[in-house]
Design a protein around this motif. Structure first.
Motif, short mmCIF file in Angstrom:
data_model
loop_
_atom_site.label_atom_id
_atom_site.label_comp_id
_atom_site.label_asym_id
_atom_site.label_seq_id
_atom_site.Cartn_x
_atom_site.Cartn_y
_atom_site.Cartn_z
N CYS A 97 53.07 20.08 8.06
CA CYS A 97 51.70 19.65 7.87
C CYS A 97 50.82 20.90 7.97
CB CYS A 97 51.32 18.64 8.94
SG CYS A 97 49.54 18.37 9.04
N CYS A 100 48.20 20.72 10.93
CA CYS A 100 48.72 20.88 12.30
C CYS A 100 49.26 22.28 12.55
CB CYS A 100 49.80 19.83 12.59
SG CYS A 100 49.12 18.17 12.81
N CYS A 120 51.89 13.33 7.72
CA CYS A 120 51.93 13.73 9.11
C CYS A 120 51.51 12.53 9.97
CB CYS A 120 50.99 14.91 9.32
SG CYS A 120 50.90 15.44 11.03
N VAL A 122 50.66 12.69 12.99
CA VAL A 122 49.64 13.09 13.96
C VAL A 122 48.25 13.02 13.35
CG1 VAL A 122 48.82 14.97 15.45
CG2 VAL A 122 51.27 14.54 15.23
N CYS A 123 48.09 13.60 12.15
CA CYS A 123 46.74 13.68 11.58
C CYS A 123 46.60 12.95 10.25
CB CYS A 123 46.33 15.14 11.43
SG CYS A 123 47.23 16.01 10.15
ZN ZN Z 1 49.23 16.98 10.87
#
Ligand code: ZN
Length: 158
Positions: A97, A100, A120, A122-123
């Motif tokens: 990503c 990130c 991703c 996470v984001c």
């Molecule tokens: Zn990410």
């Protein structure tokens, strides 16, 4: 065991691979990854990445040195799925990503290794292929063949 916990400990990123975190810990503590692995008594120079890599490691001491709750350890490892006919989890980083890795350079997250991951976790950004080092594709078959040829020439010369 009288091993001191690492003085500098950047927190693991969400879903970060243990190998990625150990590389960042080595960096933060001004040592190389093999040196840190030796300190952690992992028995090999590369950091553990799967459950089977932990065989022979004394987990309580390992986690105490890293100041990592032992229960968290499993969530930082790749699980090999023997029941899958096709390998769906990569042994190396093939996508990442950009957002990130821009935030924390050098990180590698667990779900980025899954062939089915497109975004991703996470984001939410789209994952991008990792550009490979062209040197990684250089094989040395001729070099490996040379000694054998020399050996047969020597045998013929006799
Ligand atoms: Zn990410």
């Amino acid at each position: 065991m009288n091993r001191k916990p690492l003085p500098r400990r950047p927190a693991p990123y969400q879903d970060e691979l243990l190998s990625s975190w150990i590389a960042r810990l080595a960096d933060a503590n001004f040592c190389s990854v093999p040196e840190l692995c030796q300190y952690l008594e992992t028995g090999q120079e590369r950091p553990p990445e799967t459950q089977s890599d932990l065989a022979g490691i004394e987990i309580d001491g390992f986690c105490a040195t890293l100041r990592l709750p032992p229960l968290q350890l499993g969530s930082m490892l790749l699980q090999r799925r023997a029941e899958f006919a096709v390998e769906c989890i990569s042994w190396s980083d093939f996508q990442h990503c950009p957002a990130c890795t821009h935030k924390v350079s050098g990180i590698s997250l667990r779900h980025w290794r899954y062939a089915w991951s497109l975004q991703c976790e996470v984001c939410g950004s789209e994952l991008s292929p990792v550009r490979r080092d062209p040197a990684a594709f250089v094989h040395l078959p001729t070099r490996l063949r040379t000694p054998r040829q020399k050996g047969s020439e020597m045998a013929e010369a006799r």
